[in-house]
Structure formats: structure tokens, C-alpha cells
Design a protein around this motif. Structure first.
Motif, PDB file in Angstrom:
ATOM      1  N   PHE A 103      18.620 -57.060   9.290  1.00 43.09           N
ATOM      2  CA  PHE A 103      17.371 -57.064   8.526  1.00 43.09           C
ATOM      3  C   PHE A 103      17.534 -56.269   7.236  1.00 43.09           C
ATOM      4  O   PHE A 103      17.169 -56.732   6.152  1.00 43.09           O
ATOM      5  CB  PHE A 103      16.226 -56.484   9.360  1.00 43.09           C
ATOM      6  CG  PHE A 103      14.923 -56.443   8.632  1.00 43.09           C
ATOM      7  CD1 PHE A 103      14.066 -57.528   8.673  1.00 43.09           C
ATOM      8  CD2 PHE A 103      14.560 -55.339   7.871  1.00 43.09           C
ATOM      9  CE1 PHE A 103      12.870 -57.512   7.984  1.00 43.09           C
ATOM     10  CE2 PHE A 103      13.365 -55.314   7.172  1.00 43.09           C
ATOM     11  CZ  PHE A 103      12.522 -56.405   7.226  1.00 43.09           C
ATOM     12  N   ALA A 104      18.122 -55.073   7.371  1.00 43.61           N
ATOM     13  CA  ALA A 104      18.268 -54.194   6.207  1.00 43.61           C
ATOM     14  C   ALA A 104      19.118 -54.844   5.120  1.00 43.61           C
ATOM     15  O   ALA A 104      18.837 -54.702   3.930  1.00 43.61           O
ATOM     16  CB  ALA A 104      18.877 -52.858   6.631  1.00 43.61           C
ATOM     17  N   LEU A 105      20.170 -55.566   5.542  1.00 44.90           N
ATOM     18  CA  LEU A 105      21.070 -56.149   4.553  1.00 44.90           C
ATOM     19  C   LEU A 105      20.488 -57.408   3.920  1.00 44.90           C
ATOM     20  O   LEU A 105      20.748 -57.711   2.761  1.00 44.90           O
ATOM     21  CB  LEU A 105      22.418 -56.485   5.194  1.00 44.90           C
ATOM     22  CG  LEU A 105      23.230 -55.295   5.700  1.00 44.90           C
ATOM     23  CD1 LEU A 105      24.542 -55.768   6.310  1.00 44.90           C
ATOM     24  CD2 LEU A 105      23.492 -54.293   4.583  1.00 44.90           C
ATOM     25  N   ILE A 107      17.109 -58.369   3.614  1.00 42.34           N
ATOM     26  CA  ILE A 107      15.795 -58.394   2.976  1.00 42.34           C
ATOM     27  C   ILE A 107      15.880 -58.355   1.455  1.00 42.34           C
ATOM     28  O   ILE A 107      15.214 -59.127   0.767  1.00 42.34           O
ATOM     29  CB  ILE A 107      14.894 -57.262   3.532  1.00 42.34           C
ATOM     30  CG1 ILE A 107      13.521 -57.288   2.891  1.00 42.34           C
ATOM     31  CG2 ILE A 107      15.488 -55.880   3.380  1.00 42.34           C
ATOM     32  CD1 ILE A 107      12.521 -58.076   3.629  1.00 42.34           C
ATOM     33  N   ARG A 108      16.689 -57.487   0.908  1.00 42.89           N
ATOM     34  CA  ARG A 108      16.804 -57.406  -0.552  1.00 42.89           C
ATOM     35  C   ARG A 108      18.224 -57.657  -1.038  1.00 42.89           C
ATOM     36  O   ARG A 108      18.507 -57.514  -2.213  1.00 42.89           O
ATOM     37  CB  ARG A 108      16.377 -56.000  -1.017  1.00 42.89           C
ATOM     38  CG  ARG A 108      14.912 -55.859  -1.326  1.00 42.89           C
ATOM     39  CD  ARG A 108      14.539 -56.426  -2.690  1.00 42.89           C
ATOM     40  NE  ARG A 108      13.144 -56.770  -2.779  1.00 42.89           N
ATOM     41  CZ  ARG A 108      12.153 -55.892  -2.972  1.00 42.89           C
ATOM     42  NH1 ARG A 108      12.419 -54.630  -3.104  1.00 42.89           N
ATOM     43  NH2 ARG A 108      10.916 -56.300  -3.038  1.00 42.89           N
ATOM     44  N   LEU A 122      12.019 -62.018   3.071  1.00 45.84           N
ATOM     45  CA  LEU A 122      11.372 -61.630   4.322  1.00 45.84           C
ATOM     46  C   LEU A 122      11.516 -62.684   5.417  1.00 45.84           C
ATOM     47  O   LEU A 122      11.784 -62.360   6.577  1.00 45.84           O
ATOM     48  CB  LEU A 122       9.881 -61.361   4.053  1.00 45.84           C
ATOM     49  CG  LEU A 122       9.063 -60.899   5.247  1.00 45.84           C
ATOM     50  CD1 LEU A 122       9.520 -59.537   5.709  1.00 45.84           C
ATOM     51  CD2 LEU A 122       7.579 -60.855   4.901  1.00 45.84           C
ATOM     52  N   PHE A 168       6.925 -57.937  -0.859  1.00 43.11           N
ATOM     53  CA  PHE A 168       8.161 -58.453  -0.265  1.00 43.11           C
ATOM     54  C   PHE A 168       8.565 -59.740  -0.961  1.00 43.11           C
ATOM     55  O   PHE A 168       7.727 -60.595  -1.220  1.00 43.11           O
ATOM     56  CB  PHE A 168       7.940 -58.810   1.207  1.00 43.11           C
ATOM     57  CG  PHE A 168       7.899 -57.629   2.108  1.00 43.11           C
ATOM     58  CD1 PHE A 168       9.034 -56.868   2.315  1.00 43.11           C
ATOM     59  CD2 PHE A 168       6.739 -57.288   2.768  1.00 43.11           C
ATOM     60  CE1 PHE A 168       8.999 -55.788   3.167  1.00 43.11           C
ATOM     61  CE2 PHE A 168       6.696 -56.201   3.619  1.00 43.11           C
ATOM     62  CZ  PHE A 168       7.831 -55.454   3.819  1.00 43.11           C
TER      63      PHE A 168
END
Lengths: 174, 504
Positions: A103-105, A107-108, A122, A168
Motif C-alpha cells: 500500500f505504502a509503495l 499509493i503515491r 488509491l 488522494f
């Protein structure tokens, strides 16, 4: 809690210093290691000058106290009986952490080593993280999980992006 | 006295506005919902739901968060009684007699006594918060750095004494928390401390990340390891919500005692709802004419702890609102929420933002009333919710937590930090270390360091300042006495007895 507290033979041991409570003993040692690491990380910070504390004073104070208490915990593990070490599961931690990191990698986007991961947004991040997490469970039902992941993704998009209007990115942008 | 009433009136007019009533209801409902679900605790819930309150005005946001908090206490007891799995740590003890009552077909009575007890406790605690708010704020103005430091020390010692398990290991957790809290920029010089050259760590480790890792992710990892929990849902229809006259008579005193005990333990830093429910159960068992009934459906075993945990949940706002010191992890999150809205918790809140202070207090009363009204009729809905299998629930919780953490700072590294704390929490569980003292220490760490440094500077490096100033000396003396009592082996044995009851 484990019932096998008294797995070690009673009476006198071969060693006078048998590890009787391994959870405490190794737990204490690990905390000492953590404190030593903190000491090392804080090595360049200046200490007390005059009446005022330097930036390094309090970290070193806390780290020293942790070494003392860690040692006390470890030593108490030699003299008091305690339950044996528990084995670690691999599957659960692996997939749970995997899902969170994914998720952390995603999302942005991110740069890991030399590889650039583009921004996935997202929707994809939520869906992928959900599906990775599913693998950490014992019973996996693919279809059910896919439906649940889609529903959860939709719910999160509506809640966070539209109702709460948090900034997001929804879709990938390469 | 007149002041109290005019202040409460102000509070009720703020909290009674339709919008704020709506937030209160929403918070109470969401809190109950999450409280009912086992496997996700209050701390993780509030951390997860913080972003929801970003867009609201400060009063509405805090009313909603407070609603989530005490709503979770109600929801937790429902699960305890009906399924024999505590929905929240605060209702662990309610399982013992609550579920027995449910098995005997008295689920309705157990649920309604829990609700009535909680409501009564909530009302008393609301008045208490209002009454103690003003005098304590005055005391707070007398506090210098030395007193603040001593008070926080006392809080940590309370946390150690009241935590389960070995005192030594709890102290070790406190030190670990304090050490971790020093990571990041130094308050005086701005130098990065122990950041290992990572700019992400310059701001320090966010409290929400630690809380979410230790209480959210670690819990999930642990649950996945334990083979499917046997959910023993009471299947029969719940009939007769009204308790009998005898039930009411039997639980009147336990409710009153639980309320008093919970209120006291809630105010103490380091105390809180979990401890007070255990303490209330032990007290009722000691006072009972026939202690053997406990564990076999004694209504006192539901009434006492449920009142106590609710009273404590509310009075724990007192140290936060008057002294600016969060007494437990949930209140630390409230600090976070207040900071996001530009409010610095402490004695000045009451004078500068009376509408916020009194509005929040009054909303607690509304919230408790709503919970009694909505909870009992909705029991059927909550039970149905419990049938959602964990294999769907846990990925949803993980995803929701990720989004929650990410949205606080729009920072992906915060999400990774939380994951690392999840692994750390898993390791702590394997070694029987309690995360609660660590988290409290982590919260109080920066405040303690700041006050310690200022105290030393003012006293020109004279360490005796902590024992020569009277308030500080008293606080230090209590701390030392507590620690000595806790370490005395005889008392330690008794502590174990108290907590062993929760294990079986």
C-alpha cells in the motif's frame, strides 16, 4: 498460555546458571542491544554544558537506564521459572507486512533502490493491499475475497475521497 | 456552584445543537460498531478514524471522537456477553459472568444492566469532570516544570504498577518507550537525534504510527496465528430486555461502587478503563456474601466492571483537559486530534475555549443517553455483524488502517513505520512484554524531557529541586512508595491473583 512451564527437569541442573525463563532472558538481551544501538546512534550528540542539557543527554540517560533494566530482566530470567520461547509464525507477519508495504509503495509511487514505482493511486493500492493481506489467513476463498476487496475499495473511495474529500490520487498516473 | 451550573448550561447548549448531536450520535454508533468487533481495540479505532474528523470544526471533531471512545466501551460489553469474546480489553472481565448469564437465557438482563450501569456511571462522571475541571485547572497554574515532571513520573509508575505481569518488564517497556520518544529533532537546538540520516525521522516517530503498529497490526498478526476462535454466539432470541426487580436491587450497589472506583482510577495518570474493570470485579467478589457465584452468572460481576470502565473512560479526560497530560493511550490520541485542530490541551482550554471544554463534557451525557437508547434495540444488528468472518474482516482492517495512517500526513513512510511497529509488537507479545506502558511512556517522553530540562535549567543544575518543592516532593514520594509496594513480593503475588482471573 503454555502449560509446559515446567518442561525442564526439576532438581539441580547441570549448569548452575540454566536459562529458566528464556522469554525474559532473551527479551532482556534484545532490549540491551536496542539501547546499545541507540547509544551508538546518539554518539555524535553533545552532552551537558553548564546547567543546560545537550541534545544527547536525555537519549543517553534513557539508553543507560534501559541497559540496566534490560540486564535486570535478563538476569531474572536465569533465576525465575518461565514459559519456553514460542515459535514465530511466518505466513501471517509476511503477508500482513507485505500488504502494508505494498500500500505504502503504490499509493503515491516510490523509489526503491534504483527502481522507480509509479503512482498507482488509491483504488489499485487498496485492492492490491487487501488481496495480499487475504493470503495471510488460513482459509482462502478467492472469489469471496475478490468481491470483498472490490467492495472495500469502493467503500474507501467513497468515504475518503468523496465524503471526506481527502486529497488522494484515485487512478494511476505514470 | 453557580458557576458550575452556568458552565454546564453553556456546555449543554453547545452539545445540544442539532449538528453536534449528530456528531455525537455518529461517534457513538461508530464506536459501538467497532467496539462490537473483536480484534480491533479502541486505540487502533480512534487512530484509524482520526482522518474522518479533519474536515469538521474542533468542537464537532472532539465530540465525535469522545463518542467513539465511550461507544466502544458499550459495544465491547455486548460482544463479551453474547459471544464470550471481549470486543474490547475493557470488557474482558465481563465475559466471565456476562456470558454465563447469557447461557442461562438472561442475556437481556445482562445487556440492560451493563447499559444502565454504564449510563449511571457516565452521568456521575460527567458531573465529576465538570466539578473537578475548574479547581484542577487552578492547581495546574501552580505547576512548574519540576511538578510536571514529577506528575508524569507518577503516571508512568502507575502504569507500571497497574500493568499485567512482571513489574520489572513493565519498567523495561517504559524505558523503551522513553528512548524511542527521543528520536527526532531536539527541542532546543533542532539537531536531528538518532535519525540515522533519514529525513523521515526528523519529525520523530508519530504516535499514531506506534499505536497502530502495536495495537492494530500486531494484534492481527497474533490473531492469524491462533487457530480460528470458537465463536460461541448465543443463538436463542434475546427476550425480555428488562431486568427484574431483583436484578436491579442486586446491582444497585455494585454499580455505585464501580462508578466510584472507576472515577478514581480514571483520573490517575496511567490508570484507565481496563484496570478499573478488573479492580471493580475483584472488589465485588471480595464483598460478596457468596463469592462462589462469580463466574457462574452473578449479575454483580457485570454491573460493577461495566460501570467502572465507563466511569474511568470519562474521568480520564480530566488530566488531559486540566493539566494537558494524557493519562493513557486513547487520551494521547485525543491530544493528536486537538493539535490537528490547533488546540493545545491544558489549563488554558477551559478559559480560552469554554464552549469546547464544556461542550465536550455535556456531549458525554448526551452520548451516554443515546447509547442506552440505541444500543439495546440494535443488539440484533450488532450480533449479525459478529457473523462476518475474520478472513474478510482482517484485510479490511489492515487496508483501513493504512489509509488512515497515510492520510494523517500524506506520508508513505509513516505507513512503513507502523508496519515495523507491528512486527515489534508481535515480538513483544512473544516475550510477554506489555505494550501499554511503552505507549504511555512514548507519549509522555517528550513532555518529560522538556520539563526535566527546564527544571534543571531553572534550578541551575541542582537535582534536589524535585524534592525541595512541596508539590513535586509529594508526587515523588508517592511514586517511590508505589514502586516499593509493587516490588514487595507479597503484594506481587496478590496482583497475580487479580489478573489470573482474566486468563481463564
Amino acid at each position: 498460555m503454555a502449560e509446559s512451564t515446567k518442561n525442564s527437569p526439576g532438581g539441580g541442573g547441570v549448569f548452575p546458571l540454566r536459562i529458566r525463563a528464556p522469554r525474559d532472558f532473551f527479551g532482556g538481551l534484545a532490549l540491551i542491544a536496542l539501547a546499545l544501538f541507540a547509544m551508538w546512534a546518539a554518539r555524535d550528540l553533545s552532552g551537558v554544558s553548564g546547567y543546560s542539557f545537550g541534545p544527547g543527554t536525555v537519549p543517553r540517560l534513557f539508553a543507560s537506564l534501559l541497559i540496566l533494566i534490560g540486564a535486570a530482566v535478563a538476569i531474572s530470567g536465569l533465576f525465575n521459572d518461565g514459559p519456553p520461547l514460542e515459535s514465530y509464525a511466518l505466513r501471517g507477519p509476511l503477508y500482513v507486512v507485505g500488504a502494508i508495504v505494498a500500500f505504502a509503495l503504490l499509493i503515491r509511487g516510490a523509489r526503491v533502490g534504483g527502481i522507480r514505482i509509479p503512482e498507482f493511486g488509491l483504488i489499485i493500492a487498496t485492492f492490491v493491499a487487501f488481496m495480499i493481506a487475504v493470503l495471510g489467513g488460513t482459509k482462502i476463498r478467492l472469489l469471496e475475497s475478490l468481491i470483498a476487496a472490490a467492495a472495500m475499495t469502493a467503500f474507501c473511495v467513497v468515504l475518503f475521497r468523496y465524503l471526506l474529500q481527502l486529497p488522494f490520487p484515485l487512478w494511476p498516473s505514470f | 456552584m453557580n458557576d458550575l451550573f452556568s458552565n454546564l448550561w453553556l456546555g449543554f447548549s453547545v452539545a445540544g445543537s442539532p449538528v453536534n448531536l449528530g456528531f455525537c450520535l455518529l461517534g457513538a454508533l461508530v464506536g459501538t460498531l467497532v467496539g462490537v468487533l473483536p480484534g480491533i481495540g479502541t486505540v487502533a479505532t480512534i487512530a484509524m478514524l482520526l482522518p474522518i474528523t479533519f474536515g469538521l470544526d474542533p468542537v464537532g471533531a472532539l465530540i465525535m471522537l469522545a463518542g467513539i471512545y465511550y461507544g466502544a466501551q458499550y459495544g465491547g460489553s455486548t460482544t463479551s456477553i453474547l459471544v464470550n469474546i471481549p470486543g474490547e480489553a475493557t470488557s474482558v472481565i465481563t465475559c466471565l459472568d456476562g456470558h454465563e448469564m447469557a447461557k442461562q437465557g438472561r442475556a437481556g438482563a445482562a445487556l440492560s444492566i451493563a447499559a444502565i450501569g454504564s449510563f449511571f456511571a457516565g452521568c456521575v462522571a460527567t458531573v465529576l469532570v465538570a466539578a473537578l475541571g475548574e479547581p484542577l485547572t487552578k492547581v495546574a497554574l501552580e505547576f512548574g516544570p519540576a511538578e510536571y515532571f514529577a506528575l508524569m513520573l507518577l503516571g508512568l509508575i502507575f502504569a507500571v504498577v497497574l500493568a499485567k505481569g512482571s513489574v520489572l518488564k513493565s519498567v523495561a517497556m517504559v524505558m523503551t518507550g522513553l528512548l524511542l520518544s527521543t528520536i527526532g529533532s531536539d527541542i532546543d537546538t533542532g539537531v536531528g537525534r538518532m535519525t540515522l540520516g533519514m529525513p523521515e525521522l526528523l519529525d520523530g516517530i508519530g504516535f499514531t504510527n506506534v499505536a497502530m503498529g502495536l495495537f492494530g497490526f500486531a494484534e492481527i498478526i497474533r490473531n492469524l496465528e491462533v487457530s480460528a476462535v470458537n465463536r460461541d454466539i448465543v443463538q436463542s432470541k434475546i427476550k425480555g430486555l428488562m431486568p427484574t426487580r431483583k436484578d436491579l436491587k442486586d446491582s444497585a450497589w455494585p454499580i455505585a461502587r464501580g462508578t466510584v472506583l472507576g472515577s478514581i482510577l480514571g483520573i490517575l495518570p496511567g490508570g484507565g478503563a481496563v484496570v478499573s474493570s478488573f479492580a471493580a470485579y475483584t472488589l465485588e467478589k471480595k464483598l460478596a456474601k457468596d463469592p462462589k457465584r462469580f463466574g457462574h452468572g452473578a449479575i454483580e460481576g457485570v454491573a460493577g466492571p461495566e460501570s467502572a470502565n465507563n466511569a474511568a473512560a470519562q474521568t480520564s479526560f480530566i488530566p488531559l483537559l486540566t493539566l494537558g497530560i494524557p493519562p493513557n493511550a486513547v487520551m494521547a490520541l485525543m491530544v493528536g486530534a486537538m493539535t490537528i485542530h490547533g488546540i493545545i490541551p491544558g489549563p488554558q482550554v477551559m478559559t480560552k475555549q469554554p464552549d469546547l471544554f464544556w461542550g465536550m463534557i455535556a456531549s458525554m451525557w448526551f452520548g451516554n443517553l443515546m447509547l442506552v437508547i440505541i444500543n439495546l434495540p440494535l443488539v440484533g444488528v450488532w450480533v449479525r455483524l459478529l457473523r462476518v468472518p475474520y478472513r474478510i474482516l482482517f484485510p479490511s482492517i489492515i487496508v483501513f488502517c493504512c489509509i488512515g495512517i497515510y492520510s494523517i500526513d500524506n506520508s508513505a513512510s509513516d505507513v512503513i513505520i507502523a508496519a515495523l511497529f507491528g512486527l515489534f509488537g508481535y515480538w513483544l507479545m512473544k516475550h510477554d512484554f506489555e505494550p501499554a506502558p511503552l505507549v504511555l511512556a512514548f507519549v509522555l517522553g517528550p513532555l518529560m524531557e522538556d520539563n526535566l530540562r527546564r527544571a534543571m535549567l531553572i534550578a541551575r543544575g541542582d537535582t534536589t529541586v524535585f524534592v525541595t518543592r512541596p508539590i513535586s516532593a509529594v508526587l515523588i514520594a508517592i511514586s517511590v512508595a508505589l514502586l516499593v509496594i509493587a516490588i514487595l513480593p507479597m503484594i506481587r503475588k496478590r496482583r497475580e491473583e487479580v489478573f489470573v482471573e482474566s486468563e481463564n
